[in-house]
Design an enzyme around this catalytic site. Structure first.
Site, short mmCIF file in Angstrom:
data_model
loop_
_atom_site.label_atom_id
_atom_site.label_comp_id
_atom_site.label_asym_id
_atom_site.label_seq_id
_atom_site.Cartn_x
_atom_site.Cartn_y
_atom_site.Cartn_z
N GLN A 74 2.57 69.89 -22.89
CA GLN A 74 3.72 70.29 -23.70
C GLN A 74 4.99 69.62 -23.16
O GLN A 74 4.93 68.55 -22.57
CB GLN A 74 3.85 71.82 -23.66
N TYR A 77 10.66 68.45 -18.13
CA TYR A 77 11.90 67.74 -17.81
C TYR A 77 11.67 66.84 -16.61
O TYR A 77 10.98 67.22 -15.66
CB TYR A 77 13.02 68.74 -17.49
N HIS A 78 12.24 65.64 -16.66
CA HIS A 78 12.27 64.74 -15.50
C HIS A 78 13.73 64.42 -15.20
O HIS A 78 14.54 64.22 -16.12
CB HIS A 78 11.53 63.43 -15.79
N LEU A 139 1.74 68.48 -14.58
CA LEU A 139 0.76 67.40 -14.71
C LEU A 139 0.61 67.02 -16.18
O LEU A 139 0.70 67.87 -17.06
CB LEU A 139 -0.61 67.83 -14.18
N GLY A 140 0.35 65.76 -16.43
CA GLY A 140 0.04 65.30 -17.77
C GLY A 140 -0.62 63.94 -17.69
O GLY A 140 -0.10 63.05 -17.02
N GLY A 151 0.74 61.13 -15.10
CA GLY A 151 0.38 61.68 -13.79
C GLY A 151 1.04 63.00 -13.49
O GLY A 151 0.91 63.96 -14.24
N ALA A 153 4.50 65.37 -11.67
CA ALA A 153 5.93 65.46 -11.34
C ALA A 153 6.12 66.64 -10.40
O ALA A 153 5.83 67.79 -10.76
CB ALA A 153 6.76 65.64 -12.60
N CYS A 169 6.44 73.51 -20.31
CA CYS A 169 4.99 73.45 -20.58
C CYS A 169 4.58 74.44 -21.67
O CYS A 169 3.42 74.88 -21.72
CB CYS A 169 4.20 73.68 -19.30
#
Length: 217
Positions: A74, A77-78, A139-140, A151, A153, A169
């Site tokens: 889902q 944020y980064h 994770l994604g 990968g 975060a 998420c």
């Protein structure tokens, strides 16, 4: 090519879309002789919406861009102060499934935090790593042509307030936490210096080669 060799590529601070499209290009053009890589990145502020994402989970993006990505999961944020580690691996060659990769990422983060006496854990129904019901890592993944990209975060030392603008998420009100608040790694350098070898070893790589060069395609 050594099957147990892994290139660790330091990107530094970079925009999400640039790195994402480079990942796609790298994956589409790699062949049986292309080596596996980890990419270490610190992103400029961005919300990314996974393939299962729903628009209503972005509550108030404001001045932060929203990117519709091709990873699983889902919205998340980064931003600066978060360690992003992308896994560019030939999973078919290494006979790894997505579940193997997810478990390896989760267990490596749990192992890293254990070194700081932080009790972290994974949830079978909600991929990621948690401490006291707060999420510390997301994770994604995506697998295409037998190869993985995207990968993990890990929140290290960042401004967590943008997470309040989304349902992280897909979970309304999910609390977020980070390493620096728990007595864990205080910098990205400290976190990645331990996480990279933990994850590489868990996936069976013995020889690590570090570089700051961008990939040549």
């Amino acid at each position: 090519m050594q099957q147990d060799r892994l290139t660790i590529r330091h990107w530094g601070l970079a925009s999400y879309e640039h790195v994402w499209h480079t990942m796609q290009n790298f994956t589409d053009h790699r062949d049986q002789d292309t080596g596996d890589e980890f990419w270490l990145v610190e992103h400029l502020p961005v919300f990314t919406q996974g393939q299962a994402g729903k628009a209503e989970h972005v509550l108030n993006a404001g001045d932060i861009p929203v990117v519709l990505a091709d990873r699983g999961g889902q919205v998340t944020y980064h931003g600066p102060g978060q360690l992003v580690l992308y896994l560019l691996l030939d999973v078919r060659r290494r006979k790894l499934g997505v579940r193997n990769l997810v478990t390896a990422m989760e267990e490596s983060i749990v192992g890293l935090l254990r070194e700081y006496q932080i009790e972290a854990y994974a949830k079978p129904d909600a991929p990621g790593v948690y401490v006291d019901n707060s999420k510390i890592a997301s994770l994604g993944l995506r697998v295409r042509r037998g190869c993985s990209f995207h990968g993990l975060a890990l929140n290290v030392n960042m401004d967590l307030s943008p997470f309040l603008r989304i349902n992280p998420c897909g979970y309304a009100g999910m609390a977020m936490t980070q390493c620096c608040a728990l007595g864990g790694p205080q910098t990205l350098e400290e976190a990645q210096s331990r996480l990279v070898p933990l994850l590489a070893e868990r996936l069976g790589y013995l020889h690590l080669y570090y570089t700051t060069e961008k990939p040549t395609l």
